[in-house]
Design a protein around this motif. Structure first.
Motif, PDB file in Angstrom:
ATOM      1  N   HIS A 112      15.528  26.785  -5.807  1.00 34.10           N
ATOM      2  CA  HIS A 112      15.684  27.578  -4.582  1.00 34.10           C
ATOM      3  C   HIS A 112      15.594  26.703  -3.339  1.00 34.10           C
ATOM      4  N   VAL A 113      14.660  25.773  -3.342  1.00 30.28           N
ATOM      5  CA  VAL A 113      14.533  24.853  -2.211  1.00 30.28           C
ATOM      6  C   VAL A 113      15.777  23.975  -2.121  1.00 30.28           C
ATOM      7  N   ASP A 114      16.277  23.518  -3.262  1.00 27.12           N
ATOM      8  CA  ASP A 114      17.498  22.725  -3.319  1.00 27.12           C
ATOM      9  C   ASP A 114      18.665  23.480  -2.675  1.00 27.12           C
ATOM     10  N   GLN A 115      18.876  24.714  -3.087  1.00 24.82           N
ATOM     11  CA  GLN A 115      19.998  25.493  -2.553  1.00 24.82           C
ATOM     12  C   GLN A 115      19.815  25.789  -1.065  1.00 24.82           C
ATOM     13  N   THR A 116      18.587  26.028  -0.642  1.00 26.95           N
ATOM     14  CA  THR A 116      18.322  26.257   0.778  1.00 26.95           C
ATOM     15  C   THR A 116      18.659  25.016   1.593  1.00 26.95           C
ATOM     16  N   ALA A 117      18.310  23.847   1.083  1.00 26.74           N
ATOM     17  CA  ALA A 117      18.638  22.599   1.781  1.00 26.74           C
ATOM     18  C   ALA A 117      20.148  22.414   1.870  1.00 26.74           C
ATOM     19  N   HIS A 118      20.849  22.724   0.804  1.00 22.66           N
ATOM     20  CA  HIS A 118      22.313  22.608   0.821  1.00 22.66           C
ATOM     21  C   HIS A 118      22.941  23.577   1.833  1.00 22.66           C
ATOM     22  N   ILE A 119      22.450  24.796   1.872  1.00 20.31           N
ATOM     23  CA  ILE A 119      22.998  25.778   2.806  1.00 20.31           C
ATOM     24  C   ILE A 119      22.707  25.362   4.251  1.00 20.31           C
ATOM     25  N   LEU A 120      21.547  24.803   4.490  1.00 21.80           N
ATOM     26  CA  LEU A 120      21.240  24.283   5.832  1.00 21.80           C
ATOM     27  C   LEU A 120      22.223  23.180   6.204  1.00 21.80           C
ATOM     28  N   ALA A 121      22.505  22.280   5.280  1.00 24.58           N
ATOM     29  CA  ALA A 121      23.470  21.207   5.545  1.00 24.58           C
ATOM     30  C   ALA A 121      24.864  21.768   5.812  1.00 24.58           C
ATOM     31  N   LEU A 122      25.242  22.823   5.094  1.00 22.55           N
ATOM     32  CA  LEU A 122      26.545  23.455   5.330  1.00 22.55           C
ATOM     33  C   LEU A 122      26.599  24.109   6.705  1.00 22.55           C
ATOM     34  N   ALA A 123      25.488  24.709   7.126  1.00 27.23           N
ATOM     35  CA  ALA A 123      25.443  25.322   8.455  1.00 27.23           C
ATOM     36  C   ALA A 123      25.622  24.260   9.539  1.00 27.23           C
ATOM     37  N   VAL A 124      25.012  23.096   9.345  1.00 26.19           N
ATOM     38  CA  VAL A 124      25.195  21.993  10.297  1.00 26.19           C
ATOM     39  C   VAL A 124      26.662  21.576  10.334  1.00 26.19           C
ATOM     40  N   ALA A 125      27.286  21.476   9.169  1.00 27.91           N
ATOM     41  CA  ALA A 125      28.708  21.124   9.115  1.00 27.91           C
ATOM     42  C   ALA A 125      29.564  22.172   9.827  1.00 27.91           C
ATOM     43  N   ALA A 126      29.264  23.440   9.615  1.00 27.71           N
ATOM     44  CA  ALA A 126      30.029  24.501  10.262  1.00 27.71           C
ATOM     45  C   ALA A 126      29.859  24.448  11.777  1.00 27.71           C
ATOM     46  N   LEU A 127      28.690  24.056  12.235  1.00 34.68           N
ATOM     47  CA  LEU A 127      28.473  23.927  13.676  1.00 34.68           C
ATOM     48  C   LEU A 127      29.374  22.855  14.290  1.00 34.68           C
TER      49      LEU A 127
END
Length: 131
Positions: A112-127
């Motif tokens: 769960h922590v792994d997937q949360t970190a990945h989603i955070l990185a994707l949000a940065v990319a989308a920004l």
């Protein structure tokens, strides 16, 4: 445009992390040595390709999605690098230790922590597309 890009990247991430990830990559992407790095880099490259395809399809089909080469290249580089880093597993383990989540880690919490970190990185990319 942020929401559309973020969703496209999320779908591409899920595809790359589950149906497109080989058993070998999943088993060895955090290993030390050449085999681990090859598995990790192959898996990260899968993310870059799947996200690139998702962005291209989105730019083609969605009128509000406009991409330029510079931000797209930086976002894809970020996605590959951040995904490869997170999937070495020690960053997630270190975070869980700092956050005093060792019992949760022993009971499946690391995924769960792994997937949360990945989603955070994707949000940065989308920004990167929204500024």
């Amino acid at each position: 445009m942020f929401a559309q890009i973020a969703f496209l990247l999320y779908v591409a991430h899920m595809l790359a992390d589950y149906p497109l990830q080989t058993d070998h990559q999943a088993a060895h992407k955090a290993d030390k040595g050449g085999e681990g790095w090859r598995a990790n880099l192959a898996h990260a490259a899968t993310h870059v390709v799947s996200c690139g395809v998702a962005l291209a399809v989105g730019a083609w089909l969605l009128p509000d999605v406009r991409l330029s080469a510079g931000p797209a290249a930086l976002a894809l580089l970020w996605i590959g690098a951040s995904h490869g880093f997170i999937d070495r597993r020690w960053p997630v383990a270190a975070w869980m230790k700092i956050a005093r989540q060792t019992k949760w880690a022993q009971h499946g919490g690391a995924a769960h922590v792994d997937q949360t970190a990945h989603i955070l990185a994707l949000a940065v990319a989308a920004l990167a597309f929204s500024v």
